[in-house]
Motif scaffolding. Structure first.
Motif, PDB file in Angstrom:
ATOM      1  N   UNK A   1     -13.805 -12.140  -0.408  1.00 37.29           N
ATOM      2  CA  UNK A   1     -13.841 -11.251   0.754  1.00 37.29           C
ATOM      3  C   UNK A   1     -14.284  -9.850   0.327  1.00 37.29           C
ATOM      4  N   UNK A   2     -15.158  -9.250   1.128  1.00 38.08           N
ATOM      5  CA  UNK A   2     -15.469  -7.840   0.962  1.00 38.08           C
ATOM      6  C   UNK A   2     -14.445  -7.018   1.727  1.00 38.08           C
ATOM      7  N   UNK A   3     -14.368  -5.748   1.422  1.00 40.61           N
ATOM      8  CA  UNK A   3     -13.472  -4.868   2.154  1.00 40.61           C
ATOM      9  C   UNK A   3     -12.015  -5.095   1.862  1.00 40.61           C
ATOM     10  N   UNK A   4     -11.688  -5.651   0.691  1.00 38.27           N
ATOM     11  CA  UNK A   4     -10.308  -5.930   0.325  1.00 38.27           C
ATOM     12  C   UNK A   4      -9.958  -5.161  -0.945  1.00 38.27           C
ATOM     13  N   UNK A   5      -8.822  -4.483  -0.920  1.00 39.38           N
ATOM     14  CA  UNK A   5      -8.310  -3.772  -2.091  1.00 39.38           C
ATOM     15  C   UNK A   5      -6.922  -4.296  -2.413  1.00 39.38           C
ATOM     16  N   UNK A   6      -6.739  -4.786  -3.626  1.00 38.68           N
ATOM     17  CA  UNK A   6      -5.437  -5.263  -4.084  1.00 38.68           C
ATOM     18  C   UNK A   6      -4.904  -4.260  -5.103  1.00 38.68           C
ATOM     19  N   UNK A   7      -3.733  -3.702  -4.826  1.00 39.49           N
ATOM     20  CA  UNK A   7      -3.142  -2.682  -5.694  1.00 39.49           C
ATOM     21  C   UNK A   7      -1.887  -3.253  -6.344  1.00 39.49           C
ATOM     22  N   UNK A   8      -1.870  -3.263  -7.666  1.00 39.51           N
ATOM     23  CA  UNK A   8      -0.704  -3.726  -8.404  1.00 39.51           C
ATOM     24  C   UNK A   8       0.282  -2.570  -8.506  1.00 39.51           C
ATOM     25  N   UNK A   9       1.253  -2.563  -7.614  1.00 38.94           N
ATOM     26  CA  UNK A   9       2.244  -1.496  -7.602  1.00 38.94           C
ATOM     27  C   UNK A   9       3.012  -1.519  -6.300  1.00 38.94           C
ATOM     28  N   UNK A  10       4.063  -0.697  -6.241  1.00 41.53           N
ATOM     29  CA  UNK A  10       4.857  -0.589  -5.033  1.00 41.53           C
ATOM     30  C   UNK A  10       4.126   0.279  -4.008  1.00 41.53           C
ATOM     31  N   UNK A  11       4.656   0.295  -2.807  1.00 47.05           N
ATOM     32  CA  UNK A  11       4.098   1.176  -1.778  1.00 47.05           C
ATOM     33  C   UNK A  11       4.169   2.627  -2.231  1.00 47.05           C
ATOM     34  N   UNK A  12       5.258   2.963  -2.902  1.00 46.96           N
ATOM     35  CA  UNK A  12       5.422   4.334  -3.378  1.00 46.96           C
ATOM     36  C   UNK A  12       4.389   4.667  -4.444  1.00 46.96           C
ATOM     37  N   UNK A  13       4.047   3.680  -5.292  1.00 44.60           N
ATOM     38  CA  UNK A  13       2.998   3.897  -6.295  1.00 44.60           C
ATOM     39  C   UNK A  13       1.662   4.183  -5.609  1.00 44.60           C
ATOM     40  N   UNK A  14       1.369   3.409  -4.576  1.00 39.60           N
ATOM     41  CA  UNK A  14       0.114   3.596  -3.850  1.00 39.60           C
ATOM     42  C   UNK A  14       0.035   5.003  -3.278  1.00 39.60           C
ATOM     43  N   UNK A  15       1.134   5.464  -2.707  1.00 35.04           N
ATOM     44  CA  UNK A  15       1.144   6.801  -2.102  1.00 35.04           C
ATOM     45  C   UNK A  15       1.029   7.881  -3.161  1.00 35.04           C
ATOM     46  N   UNK A  16       1.790   7.763  -4.234  1.00 34.35           N
ATOM     47  CA  UNK A  16       1.767   8.789  -5.274  1.00 34.35           C
ATOM     48  C   UNK A  16       0.420   8.867  -5.968  1.00 34.35           C
ATOM     49  N   UNK A  17      -0.236   7.713  -6.121  1.00 36.18           N
ATOM     50  CA  UNK A  17      -1.541   7.686  -6.778  1.00 36.18           C
ATOM     51  C   UNK A  17      -2.670   8.133  -5.860  1.00 36.18           C
TER      52      UNK A  17
END
Length: 450
Positions: free
Chosen positions: A341-357
């Motif tokens: 799939x295009x347009x997909x981002x998989x982030x290895x981390x918690x929601x808080x990690x995503x926000x802080x990063x």
């Protein structure tokens, strides 16, 4: 109530550090709470809790005890029965902690849980639930995942309010393949003085269940030998040491299952919704949300292995997707199912990690799928929602107390419920249930829920 849905009871009167209890008396149950206790008031106006009581019943309470600053009935005789009460259909119901509502008629159980939800949202969330939908599921074979307590041949669930193990003599909520394996599991733990846990998991797509021993035994080599000679599929039994040890005696077995068009491989102790009969209803909720709100970029905040996202349509076409998950085992499933799939981002981390990063700084997220653990949403995530202002949220919850707490904060930030709250009795016989509710940004004049 507390933030986690546990009742905060009025402190008992103490004189010279001695608790003063009311005299023996009759009380009437006003309502049942989500901890399985009925709430009543004494003649002196004190709140009292009676385990296993149902709405409208009367009890004569002869003795009392104090628990966490609250007044509980210690010796209570039921004087009248609620129409919702029935004789438990399981001989272990009075002591096994695996089910807490077997004394409730099956046809009334989901409505009682809807009342739990409404009561908690009103008291904690300060929101009056005006509309609910209730979905009930059959009790038999409803728990395809769980954990047994084990102590040297005693295998089962903790008794209600106790650390004692109630042995499983009969059980209709377990899959038949798991129940049939219990005698051999008991023998292994008995012969080796094994102490700890046994995780079990069963896929509706596979015949044999998986078991994962976690704990210690007096004779580790004998455990291995007995497992191999037990008649259970050896490849589907794992064993790792408990405590601080990292010893892995046998690898963790895996099972496969299909979620919509996704095929996932899970280890025995990985989370998945325990009742396969409920899965289509979860997916219906996700698809209805997508169709009604039509978000262009969805963040699946607590993605796991993709159980909810598997229901989305047009990924990479009509909608883009961000998934965040800290478990590397779940990340493997996400990447396997989304590589095309295009347009997909998989982030290895918690929601808080995503926000802080700052991973979402350049992406206008307009839809969130929320399915947090029992502790609910973090303040970091709620603050991000209040600032980034996604147009809509699809909120699942397995704990009405933390959901009500979070709902109060989200409403203060300008998000309001739209449509009915659905109560799904995914674990019938127990106190557990799932709720789902759509919330929209009331400050977004361009947003309309069709």
């Amino acid at each position: 109530m507390s933030d986690h849905g546990e009742p905060d009871f009025s402190p008992l009167k103490e004189i010279n550090n001695v608790t003063t209890f009311p005299p023996p008396q009759e009380v009437s149950i006003e309502k049942i709470l989500n901890n399985g206790a009925g709430l009543a008031r004494t003649g002196e106006g004190q709140v009292v809790f009676v385990n296993g009581a149902l709405d409208g019943e009367r009890y004569h309470i002869k003795a009392w005890h104090k628990r966490r600053g609250s007044l509980w009935a210690h010796e209570a005789t039921r004087l009248s029965d609620s129409p919702q009460r029935t004789a438990p259909d399981c001989p272990s119901a009075n002591h096994c902690g695996g089910c807490q509502l077997r004394h409730v008629r099956a046809e009334n159980e989901a409505a009682i849980k809807a009342a739990f939800f409404s009561d908690t949202c009103g008291r904690i969330g300060k929101w009056s639930v005006s509309e609910t939908e209730i979905t009930a599921f059959p009790r038999p074979h409803s728990r395809y995942r769980g954990k047994f307590q084990v102590n040297g041949g005693k295998l089962g669930f903790h008794e209600a309010g106790s650390n004692r193990i109630a042995p499983i003599r009969t059980c209709d909520v377990l899959p038949a393949s798991v129940f049939d394996a219990l005698p051999r599991l008991v023998k292994i733990t008995q012969d080796t003085a094994f102490k700890g846990f046994i995780f079990y998991a069963c896929s509706p797509d596979e015949k044999n269940p998986c078991f994962l021993f976690e704990g210690r035994a007096e004779k580790p080599k004998k455990v291995l030998s007995l497992i191999q000679r037990s008649g259970l599929p050896v490849a589907r039994i794992g064993w790792r040491a408990g405590g601080n040890s990292s010893k892995q005696w046998l690898p963790t077995p895996t099972l496969t299952m299909r979620w919509c068009d996704w095929r996932v491989t899970l280890e025995t102790d990985q989370f998945f919704q325990t009742n396969p009969a409920s899965w289509p209803r979860f997916w219906d909720q996700v698809r209805a949300y997508q169709q009604q709100v039509q978000p262009r970029l969805i963040w699946d905040v607590h993605a796991g292995s993709g159980f909810l996202s598997a229901a989305l349509r047009g990924i990479g076409d009509t909608c883009n997707l961000v998934l965040s998950e800290p478990d590397p085992r779940a990340i493997t499933n996400l990447k396997r199912n989304l590589t095309n799939h295009n347009g997909v981002t998989v982030v290895h981390g918690t929601a808080e990690d995503v926000i802080k990063q700052g991973s979402l700084a350049e992406q206008p997220v307009d839809g969130l799928i929320l399915d947090p653990p029992r502790v609910g949403l973090s303040d970091i995530l709620i603050d991000w929602i209040a600032t980034a202002r996604p147009a809509s949220l699809l909120a699942f919850s397995c704990d009405s107390g933390t959901f009500a707490r979070d709902l109060k904060k989200l409403r203060a930030a300008g998000y309001e419920p739209r449509g009915a709250a659905e109560i799904m009795d995914v674990v019938p016989g127990s106190l557990r249930f799932e709720s789902v509710l759509t919330l929209v940004d009331s400050r977004n004049s361009r947003f309309r829920l069709t």
